[in-house]
Design an enzyme around this catalytic site. Structure first.
Site, PDB file in Angstrom:
ATOM      1  N   SER A  12       0.844  -1.221   0.000  1.00 40.26           N
ATOM      2  CA  SER A  12       0.000   0.000   0.000  1.00 40.26           C
ATOM      3  C   SER A  12       0.867   1.254   0.000  1.00 40.26           C
ATOM      4  CB  SER A  12      -0.950   0.002   1.204  1.00 40.26           C
ATOM      5  OG  SER A  12      -0.235   0.131   2.408  1.00 40.26           O
ATOM      6  N   ASN A  13       2.031   1.185   0.646  1.00 45.00           N
ATOM      7  CA  ASN A  13       2.940   2.344   0.573  1.00 45.00           C
ATOM      8  C   ASN A  13       3.458   2.515  -0.838  1.00 45.00           C
ATOM      9  OD1 ASN A  13       3.040   3.461   3.199  1.00 45.00           O
ATOM     10  ND2 ASN A  13       4.276   1.758   3.897  1.00 45.00           N
ATOM     11  N   ILE A  94      16.553  -7.884   6.475  1.00 45.65           N
ATOM     12  CA  ILE A  94      17.668  -6.994   6.806  1.00 45.65           C
ATOM     13  C   ILE A  94      18.712  -7.120   5.700  1.00 45.65           C
ATOM     14  CG2 ILE A  94      19.459  -6.450   8.503  1.00 45.65           C
ATOM     15  CD1 ILE A  94      16.572  -5.983   9.432  1.00 45.65           C
ATOM     16  N   LEU A  95      19.133  -5.996   5.149  1.00 46.79           N
ATOM     17  CA  LEU A  95      20.120  -6.002   4.073  1.00 46.79           C
ATOM     18  C   LEU A  95      21.518  -5.958   4.681  1.00 46.79           C
ATOM     19  CD1 LEU A  95      18.250  -3.453   1.825  1.00 46.79           C
ATOM     20  CD2 LEU A  95      18.465  -5.921   1.421  1.00 46.79           C
ATOM     21  N   ASN A 109      13.971   4.018   4.007  1.00 42.09           N
ATOM     22  CA  ASN A 109      13.028   3.018   4.508  1.00 42.09           C
ATOM     23  C   ASN A 109      11.915   3.702   5.290  1.00 42.09           C
ATOM     24  OD1 ASN A 109      12.184   0.267   5.267  1.00 42.09           O
ATOM     25  ND2 ASN A 109      12.873   0.825   7.345  1.00 42.09           N
ATOM     26  N   HIS A 111       9.191   3.126   8.476  1.00 41.50           N
ATOM     27  CA  HIS A 111       9.003   2.273   9.647  1.00 41.50           C
ATOM     28  C   HIS A 111       7.763   2.765  10.398  1.00 41.50           C
ATOM     29  CE1 HIS A 111      10.110  -0.448  12.879  1.00 41.50           C
ATOM     30  NE2 HIS A 111       9.864   0.528  13.734  1.00 41.50           N
ATOM     31  N   ASP A 143      21.079   2.298   7.206  1.00 40.99           N
ATOM     32  CA  ASP A 143      22.500   1.970   7.400  1.00 40.99           C
ATOM     33  C   ASP A 143      22.556   0.497   7.795  1.00 40.99           C
ATOM     34  OD1 ASP A 143      22.903   3.503  10.720  1.00 40.99           O
ATOM     35  OD2 ASP A 143      21.792   1.732  10.059  1.00 40.99           O
ATOM     36  N   GLY A 145      22.513  -0.996  10.469  1.00 35.27           N
ATOM     37  CA  GLY A 145      21.761  -1.466  11.637  1.00 35.27           C
ATOM     38  C   GLY A 145      20.319  -1.778  11.296  1.00 35.27           C
TER      39      GLY A 145
END
Ligand code: GRF
EC number: 2.1.2.2
Length: 196
Positions: A12-13, A94-95, A109, A111, A143, A145
């Site tokens: 939806s985003n 997670i990349l 991103n 969130h 980044d 993390g």
């Protein structure tokens, strides 16, 4: 600005970005939409808009070696579209650090919580469980993390008395879609400069 969007779910985003780009409100070209989940809603939305799609599935419980290989495969797929910016929105993997340094474009991103509060895969559920009265959403640069990169934009969303995670998440998504389009517009126009 040429972008690639990565999704894992309903998208939806992504749809908000698609609509804004098609209406001319947002000066971005969506070169492709990719996912770790073959056939997910986000890929279907891209196909409906005649936007190239790709899927690089990763099985649950994959070994570290397999995850490293998957990151390389995904990176190659993204790079093949030569994006100036990569957007992850509802992308639930997670990349790796190697992905970030090899992909050749900054990543932003979305969130569904007010970072640094409630990072990770259950930000809405965790905020609700904690009893916060105000939560919200964050657009940040990615980044190495988990949800820790520089914050670019945030929006507050009230928690209502009878909210459950689903109702609260839907209310957050309304703000999230607006925030993502506004932030992409600011990046595309040069108002926001992303770090290397
Ligand atoms: C969004 O709230 C995103 O921030 C979170 O998962 C949701 C995905 O929604 N990671 P959609 O797939 O864009 O509908």
């Amino acid at each position: 600005m040429r972008i690639v969007v990565l999704v894992s779910g309903s998208g939806s985003n992504l749809q908000a970005v698609l609509d804004a780009a098609q209406s001319g409100q947002l000066d971005v070209q969506i070169a492709a939409v990719g996912s770790d989940v073959d056939g997910c809603g986000g890929l279907q939305r891209a196909e409906a808009a005649s936007i190239p799609t790709f899927a690089v599935p990763l099985e649950r419980g994959a070994s570290p070696q397999r995850r490293a290989e998957w990151n390389r495969e995904l990176c190659a797929a993204v790079r093949s579209y030569e994006p100036e910016l990569l957007v992850t929105s509802g992308f639930m993997k997670i990349l790796s650090e190697q992905f970030l340094t090899s992909v050749g474009a900054p990543i932003i991103n979305t969130h569904p919580a007010l970072l640094p509060s409630f990072p990770g895969a259950h930000g809405v559920r965790d905020a609700l469980a904690h009893g916060v009265k105000i939560t919200g959403c964050t657009v940040h640069q990615v980044d190495a993390g988990v949800d820790t990169g520089p914050i670019l934009a945030q929006a507050a969303v009230e928690v209502r008395e009878h909210d459950d995670a689903a109702s609260l998440h839907e209310r957050i998504k309304v703000q999230e879609r607006r925030l993502l389009v506004e932030t992409l517009s600011a990046v595309a126009s040069g108002q926001i400069h992303l770090g290397g």
